[in-house]
Design a protein around this motif. Structure first.
Motif, PDB file in Angstrom:
ATOM      1  N   GLN A 219     -14.748  -7.621   8.085  1.00  0.00           N
ATOM      2  CA  GLN A 219     -15.234  -6.255   8.268  1.00  0.00           C
ATOM      3  C   GLN A 219     -14.806  -5.674   9.613  1.00  0.00           C
ATOM      4  O   GLN A 219     -14.495  -4.484   9.717  1.00  0.00           O
ATOM      5  CB  GLN A 219     -16.754  -6.222   8.126  1.00  0.00           C
TER       6      GLN A 219
ATOM      7  N   GLY B 154     -12.611  -2.555   9.980  1.00  0.00           N
ATOM      8  CA  GLY B 154     -13.248  -1.467  10.719  1.00  0.00           C
ATOM      9  C   GLY B 154     -12.345  -0.913  11.809  1.00  0.00           C
ATOM     10  O   GLY B 154     -12.213   0.302  11.981  1.00  0.00           O
TER      11      GLY B 154
ATOM     12  N   TYR C 212     -10.346   1.388   7.888  1.00  0.00           N
ATOM     13  CA  TYR C 212     -10.244   1.264   6.431  1.00  0.00           C
ATOM     14  C   TYR C 212     -11.378   1.972   5.704  1.00  0.00           C
ATOM     15  O   TYR C 212     -11.157   2.694   4.722  1.00  0.00           O
ATOM     16  CB  TYR C 212     -10.217  -0.217   6.043  1.00  0.00           C
ATOM     17  N   PHE C 213     -12.613   1.773   6.133  1.00  0.00           N
ATOM     18  CA  PHE C 213     -13.763   2.236   5.363  1.00  0.00           C
ATOM     19  C   PHE C 213     -13.828   3.759   5.318  1.00  0.00           C
ATOM     20  O   PHE C 213     -14.045   4.355   4.255  1.00  0.00           O
ATOM     21  CB  PHE C 213     -15.044   1.641   5.941  1.00  0.00           C
ATOM     22  N   ARG C 214     -13.597   4.409   6.461  1.00  0.00           N
ATOM     23  CA  ARG C 214     -13.610   5.875   6.479  1.00  0.00           C
ATOM     24  C   ARG C 214     -12.395   6.421   5.743  1.00  0.00           C
ATOM     25  O   ARG C 214     -12.505   7.393   4.980  1.00  0.00           O
ATOM     26  CB  ARG C 214     -13.648   6.368   7.921  1.00  0.00           C
TER      27      ARG C 214
ATOM     28  N   GLN D 128     -10.782   5.080   3.288  1.00  0.00           N
ATOM     29  CA  GLN D 128     -10.943   4.873   1.851  1.00  0.00           C
ATOM     30  C   GLN D 128     -11.854   5.938   1.236  1.00  0.00           C
ATOM     31  O   GLN D 128     -11.597   6.431   0.133  1.00  0.00           O
ATOM     32  CB  GLN D 128     -11.493   3.465   1.610  1.00  0.00           C
ATOM     33  N   ARG D 129     -12.923   6.306   1.935  1.00  0.00           N
ATOM     34  CA  ARG D 129     -13.839   7.295   1.350  1.00  0.00           C
ATOM     35  C   ARG D 129     -13.298   8.721   1.466  1.00  0.00           C
ATOM     36  O   ARG D 129     -13.669   9.585   0.662  1.00  0.00           O
ATOM     37  CB  ARG D 129     -15.226   7.185   1.973  1.00  0.00           C
TER      38      ARG D 129
ATOM     39  N   VAL E   6     -17.975   1.912  13.928  1.00  0.00           N
ATOM     40  CA  VAL E   6     -18.501   1.154  12.796  1.00  0.00           C
ATOM     41  C   VAL E   6     -19.635   0.248  13.268  1.00  0.00           C
ATOM     42  O   VAL E   6     -19.508  -0.449  14.287  1.00  0.00           O
ATOM     43  CB  VAL E   6     -17.384   0.293  12.160  1.00  0.00           C
TER      44      VAL E   6
ATOM     45  N   THR F 225     -19.587   4.796  10.322  1.00  0.00           N
ATOM     46  CA  THR F 225     -19.677   3.937   9.143  1.00  0.00           C
ATOM     47  C   THR F 225     -20.702   2.843   9.414  1.00  0.00           C
ATOM     48  O   THR F 225     -20.685   2.234  10.487  1.00  0.00           O
ATOM     49  CB  THR F 225     -18.322   3.282   8.816  1.00  0.00           C
TER      50      THR F 225
ATOM     51  N   LEU G 290     -22.078  -0.707   7.696  1.00  0.00           N
ATOM     52  CA  LEU G 290     -21.861  -1.764   6.714  1.00  0.00           C
ATOM     53  C   LEU G 290     -23.082  -2.679   6.753  1.00  0.00           C
ATOM     54  O   LEU G 290     -23.260  -3.442   7.696  1.00  0.00           O
ATOM     55  CB  LEU G 290     -20.584  -2.542   7.041  1.00  0.00           C
TER      56      LEU G 290
ATOM     57  N   ASN H 123     -21.200   7.361   4.010  1.00  0.00           N
ATOM     58  CA  ASN H 123     -20.739   6.524   5.131  1.00  0.00           C
ATOM     59  C   ASN H 123     -21.550   5.243   5.284  1.00  0.00           C
ATOM     60  O   ASN H 123     -21.562   4.622   6.339  1.00  0.00           O
ATOM     61  CB  ASN H 123     -20.720   7.321   6.439  1.00  0.00           C
TER      62      ASN H 123
ATOM     63  N   GLN I 255     -22.037   1.453   3.369  1.00  0.00           N
ATOM     64  CA  GLN I 255     -21.658   0.489   2.342  1.00  0.00           C
ATOM     65  C   GLN I 255     -22.687  -0.625   2.345  1.00  0.00           C
ATOM     66  O   GLN I 255     -22.858  -1.329   3.343  1.00  0.00           O
ATOM     67  CB  GLN I 255     -20.255  -0.063   2.595  1.00  0.00           C
TER      68      GLN I 255
END
Length: 321
Positions: free
Chosen positions: A118, A122, A126-128, A130-131, A230, A256, A258, A278, A280
């Motif tokens: 993660q 992060g 990646y996470f932001r 991707q969304r 993150v 984000t 997680l 934002n 997961q």
């Protein structure tokens, strides 16, 4: 000398998931092992056969025997617990001088691996990404004006300095990241929580499960986070002021969170944690699961072998008392 051991758990399915047949064969090869798994329902029936037992092997589902039951196990020396936290059951045993061995270090490994993945994703944003990549019109902006720093010369903060944090520090060592550690005890800190949240791209919570840590990760800290930063929680849900975190995440869609743990667990059906884009959520999967749980049994069997050969136990929790 013939040693005697027994198996103990209130959750037979979990016990047999951790202790595979080959693990039980290894234990049997080293001692006289009672073949019946002792549970709260059958233990009184079998106590008469257990007077010589010196060792108990358990995992999740461990339960505390009452004083009368313990009186009937006068030779009990060590409990080998193939899982992590022991606070919920260990006190009566320790009070009688019975050692408790925990596989806490083995359980720290999958959590650290989970956090490593993660953290690297992060830092890559990646996470932001991707969304926000939800249509072709977003590609050019996201590809050419990506906001995240990447995994080079960026700061990552680990909140807490215990076993998981230490394992994670080892895993992060090959990467060119500035890893800062904020111990749970304020008197041991060289960097404050406020500064860690304000200066780090990823903040990963590993605080110990103590009463003084309840709600310490609050809205003030989350508001200090950098644009696009993150927050990872694999510690405990109650260490986060959840309502304040939700409010900040509503105000700051760039952030984000997680969250592998929450309080309560699972969140209430109407919790915004299910719907905030934002956030997961994962269902408390960071710790040992499925094949990974075999490492826990391996750990306590290794400790059993150390005992049999007269070597000091590495993970005897009474050493820290």
């Amino acid at each position: 000398m013939a040693w005697h051991a027994a198996l103990l758990s209130a959750q037979p399915e979990k016990f047999h998931h951790v202790y595979q047949p080959f693990h039980l064969a290894e234990i049997s090869a080293r001692c006289n092992l009672c073949p019946t798994l002792l549970t709260p329902d059958n233990i009184d029936h079998h106590l008469g056969e257990l007077a010589e037992v010196e060792f108990l092997f358990s995992t999740w589902g461990m339960f505390t025997l009452n004083e009368a039951q313990l009186d009937r196990l006068p030779h009990l020396k060590v409990i080998f617990y193939a899982a992590g936290a022991t606070d919920y059951f260990s006190a009566p045993y320790l009070a009688r001088g019975i050692k408790v061995v925990s596989a806490w270090h083995a359980n720290a490994i999958p959590v650290a691996e989970f956090c490593l993945a993660q953290i690297l994703l992060g830092c890559k944003g990646y996470f932001r990404n991707q969304r926000e990549y939800c249509g072709p019109e977003h590609f050019s902006t996201l590809a050419n004006h990506h906001f995240a720093p990447g995994n080079y010369q960026e700061q990552v903060a680990l909140i807490g300095a215990g076993a998981i944090s230490q394992e994670l520090q080892k895993l992060l060592h090959p990467f060119c990241l500035d890893v800062v550690v904020v111990p749970s005890r304020s008197e041991k800190r060289t960097l404050s929580l406020e500064d860690a949240f304000a200066s780090s791209w990823v903040i990963s919570n590993h605080l110990p499960n103590r009463e003084d840590n309840i709600g310490v990760l609050n809205g003030d800290l989350f508001r200090r986070m950098r644009q696009g930063a993150v927050f990872i929680n694999t510690g405990r849900g109650r260490q986060v002021n959840e309502s304040e975190l939700i409010q900040v995440l509503k105000e700051r869609p760039d952030l984000t969170a997680l969250l592998d743990v929450t309080k309560p667990e699972p969140p209430e059906a109407d919790s915004a944690l299910y719907t905030l884009p934002n956030v997961q959520l994962t269902s408390h999967i960071a710790g040992a699961l499925n094949n990974e749980t075999r490492r826990l049994a391996n750990c306590v069997i290794d400790e059993f072998q150390r005992w049999l050969t007269g070597q000091p136990l590495l993970f005897d929790i009474s050493h820290g008392l």
